[in-house]
Design an enzyme around this catalytic site. Structure first.
Site, short mmCIF file in Angstrom:
data_model
loop_
_atom_site.label_atom_id
_atom_site.label_comp_id
_atom_site.label_asym_id
_atom_site.label_seq_id
_atom_site.Cartn_x
_atom_site.Cartn_y
_atom_site.Cartn_z
N HIS A 222 9.40 8.64 13.77
CA HIS A 222 8.29 7.73 13.44
C HIS A 222 6.98 8.50 13.30
O HIS A 222 5.98 8.19 13.94
CB HIS A 222 8.17 6.66 14.52
CG HIS A 222 7.60 5.37 14.00
ND1 HIS A 222 8.11 4.14 14.29
CD2 HIS A 222 6.55 5.13 13.17
CE1 HIS A 222 7.40 3.20 13.69
NE2 HIS A 222 6.45 3.78 13.00
N GLU B 274 15.32 3.41 17.97
CA GLU B 274 14.29 4.40 18.25
C GLU B 274 13.45 4.10 19.49
O GLU B 274 12.80 5.00 20.03
CB GLU B 274 13.37 4.57 17.04
CG GLU B 274 12.48 3.37 16.78
CD GLU B 274 11.57 3.56 15.56
OE1 GLU B 274 12.06 3.98 14.52
OE2 GLU B 274 10.38 3.27 15.67
N ASP C 121 12.79 7.92 9.04
CA ASP C 121 11.69 8.14 9.99
C ASP C 121 11.73 7.05 11.05
O ASP C 121 11.08 7.17 12.08
CB ASP C 121 10.35 8.10 9.24
CG ASP C 121 9.19 8.52 10.13
OD1 ASP C 121 9.35 9.52 10.87
OD2 ASP C 121 8.14 7.86 10.11
N ASP D 155 9.71 -6.35 -5.54
CA ASP D 155 8.77 -6.94 -4.58
C ASP D 155 8.63 -8.39 -4.95
O ASP D 155 8.63 -8.74 -6.13
CB ASP D 155 7.40 -6.21 -4.65
CG ASP D 155 6.51 -6.55 -3.46
OD1 ASP D 155 6.29 -7.75 -3.19
OD2 ASP D 155 6.03 -5.61 -2.80
N THR E 208 11.12 4.67 5.81
CA THR E 208 9.96 4.99 6.66
C THR E 208 9.29 3.69 7.11
O THR E 208 8.16 3.70 7.56
CB THR E 208 8.91 5.82 5.89
OG1 THR E 208 8.54 5.11 4.70
CG2 THR E 208 9.42 7.20 5.53
N LYS F 81 0.83 -1.22 0.00
CA LYS F 81 0.00 0.00 0.00
C LYS F 81 0.86 1.27 0.00
O LYS F 81 0.65 2.18 -0.80
CB LYS F 81 -0.92 -0.02 1.23
CG LYS F 81 -2.00 -1.10 1.14
CD LYS F 81 -2.90 -1.14 2.34
CE LYS F 81 -2.30 -1.78 3.56
NZ LYS F 81 -1.92 -3.19 3.44
N ARG G 101 10.76 0.15 8.81
CA ARG G 101 11.17 -0.29 10.16
C ARG G 101 12.68 -0.15 10.27
O ARG G 101 13.41 -0.47 9.32
CB ARG G 101 10.78 -1.76 10.42
CG ARG G 101 9.31 -1.97 10.75
CD ARG G 101 8.93 -1.37 12.13
NE ARG G 101 7.51 -1.51 12.41
CZ ARG G 101 6.56 -0.62 12.12
NH1 ARG G 101 6.88 0.51 11.51
NH2 ARG G 101 5.31 -0.85 12.45
P1 NAI Z 1 1.97 -3.88 2.81
O1 NAI Z 1 1.81 -5.19 3.50
O2 NAI Z 1 0.80 -3.30 2.06
O3 NAI Z 1 3.19 -3.96 1.77
C1 NAI Z 1 4.41 -4.58 2.04
C2 NAI Z 1 4.97 -5.05 0.71
O4 NAI Z 1 6.29 -5.52 0.93
C3 NAI Z 1 4.17 -6.20 0.08
O5 NAI Z 1 3.86 -5.90 -1.27
C4 NAI Z 1 5.13 -7.39 0.18
O6 NAI Z 1 4.97 -8.31 -0.90
C5 NAI Z 1 6.47 -6.68 0.13
N1 NAI Z 1 7.58 -7.49 0.61
C6 NAI Z 1 7.58 -8.45 1.57
N2 NAI Z 1 8.81 -8.96 1.69
C7 NAI Z 1 9.61 -8.31 0.81
C8 NAI Z 1 10.99 -8.40 0.47
N3 NAI Z 1 11.79 -9.27 1.07
N4 NAI Z 1 11.46 -7.56 -0.48
C9 NAI Z 1 10.64 -6.68 -1.10
N5 NAI Z 1 9.33 -6.56 -0.82
C10 NAI Z 1 8.83 -7.37 0.12
O7 NAI Z 1 2.48 -2.87 3.92
P2 NAI Z 1 2.36 -1.28 3.92
O8 NAI Z 1 1.06 -0.88 4.55
O9 NAI Z 1 2.72 -0.74 2.60
O10 NAI Z 1 3.49 -0.90 4.99
C11 NAI Z 1 4.88 -1.07 4.71
C12 NAI Z 1 5.67 -0.85 5.98
O11 NAI Z 1 5.55 0.52 6.37
C13 NAI Z 1 5.12 -1.63 7.19
O12 NAI Z 1 5.71 -2.90 7.26
C14 NAI Z 1 5.50 -0.77 8.36
O13 NAI Z 1 6.70 -1.30 8.89
C15 NAI Z 1 5.75 0.61 7.78
N6 NAI Z 1 4.89 1.65 8.32
C16 NAI Z 1 5.48 2.80 8.78
C17 NAI Z 1 4.73 3.83 9.29
C18 NAI Z 1 5.37 5.11 9.78
O14 NAI Z 1 4.70 5.92 10.45
N7 NAI Z 1 6.63 5.37 9.47
C19 NAI Z 1 3.26 3.72 9.39
C20 NAI Z 1 2.72 2.49 8.82
C21 NAI Z 1 3.53 1.50 8.34
#
Ligand code: NAI
Length: 329
Positions: free
Chosen positions: A294, A262, A257, A175, A231, A155, A233
């Protein structure tokens, strides 16, 4: 349904209070107190507690919550790597989260970090405030026409692809599960993203196979003068190796971020503390690094969306019809 909120910040209370009238069966008590084994007793009489991404939901805390009669843990966030879900399951406690609220909010922050480090906005802001109108040290690159490499196109990564496309960048991505609706994105191998990108932005989750994904070896495969943004982890990047790379002038800029250390800092005011030997202090010493705390998710729209989903999760639980895609198992 009575919910006890732990670790409440001003912005949490404001956004939940705005949507609460739409959930008349829910009553909230807000505590600033952190969730820990010493504070679980406060949850006596509450069916549900609400916690955040940095809350301690380890085995001891969950077992203590069970003793107080808690049946539901509501996470007002997407991330759940702080939850011992096996123990929660054993204790018969349901854990519900907010999987997606405003992917654009996080992606916009990722681009804000990229722009800040590229155009040295953080330096320019301080300089001009001190009546220093010199441009020395502020040269960036034009992003238009350059290559953005997005790691993880879920997303948030997809939103970042769209933003980079709007900037006139060539967008490549890696991905494991390519998102075919992103027809302007060229999917390549991870190594090719490293080798071709002028801007690399990390949007994959932290898992065993992504822990320290960015390390000495992968940094050495990047272009010189690359911009790196995280942004997602902190532990996706091996910080000591990043610092070595920054010292070796590998990066035009680095925007973080999230970062490995952290935990003690996030959402806390530590103005009076000495950071001593911390890697955070070392990162902050570089002129081409910007660190935020964050805050990628922190927009009005995202906070309202989080509040709605959290309270809907509570109501669904009360009515015995939980949304399984929100459940942490
Ligand atoms: P999501 O689940 O929609 O997308 C994650 C994508 O990463 C998926 O398409 C998955 O296939 C892919 N993926 C998994 N393993 C992989 C790898 N080894 N290499 C490449 N791609 C891989 O998650 P979303 O909602 O997009 O969130 C992503 C990250 O953003 C979360 O895991 C979270 O850690 C972080 N986040 C940070 C926030 C902030 O305030 N800084 C807030 C919300 C989320």
């Amino acid at each position: 349904m009575k919910i006890l909120f732990y670790d409440t910040k001003k912005y949490d209370k404001e956004s939940f209070e705005r949507v609460l009238p739409e959930y008349p069966s829910v009553k909230i008590t807000y505590l600033e107190t952190e969730l820990s084994e010493n504070t679980t007793a406060l949850a006596k009489g509450y069916e549900a507690i609400c916690a955040f991404v940095n809350s301690d939901l380890s085995e001891g805390v969950i077992r203590s919550l069970q003793k107080e009669g808690v049946k539901l843990i509501l996470l007002r966030c997407a991330g759940f790597n702080n939850v011992d879900s096996i123990v929660a399951n054993e204790c018969g406690i349901t854990v519900l989260r907010v999987p997606g609220y405003s992917p654009e909010a996080v992606a916009e922050h990722a681009m804000a970090l990229a722009l800040a480090v590229n155009r040295r906005i953080h330096k320019a802001y301080i300089k001009v405030r001190e009546n220093n109108f010199s441009l020395v040290g502020l040269t960036g690159v034009t992003l238009h026409g350059r290559t953005a490499g997005i790691i993880g196109t879920g997303k948030i990564g997809a939103a970042m692809c769209r933003i980079c496309n709007g900037f006139g960048m060539k967008v490549i991505a890696y991905d494991k599960y390519p998102n075919r609706s992103l027809d302007f994105v060229e999917y390549v191998s991870f190594e090719e993203v490293l080798a071709q990108s002028d801007l690399i932005s990390l949007h994959c989750p932290l898992m065993d196979d992504t822990y320290h994904l960015i390390n000495e070896d992968t940094i050495s495969k990047m272009k010189d003068n690359v911009i790196l943004v995280n942004t997602s982890r902190g532990a996706l990047i091996k910080t000591d190796d990043l610092i070595r790379g920054i010292r070796n002038r590998k990066f035009l800029g680095v925007g973080l971020d999230v970062y490995e250390e952290e935990g003690d800092n996030v959402f806390e005011n530590r103005e009076d503390d000495f950071l001593e030997h911390s890697v955070t202090a070392r990162l902050l010493s570089f002129p081409n690094v910007v660190v935020t705390s964050h805050q990628g998710f922190l927009t009005e729209e995202a906070l309202i969306a989080i509040s709605h989903t959290t309270l809907q999760n509570a109501v669904d639980f009360e009515q015995g019809s939980i949304n399984e895609s929100n459940q942490v198992k």
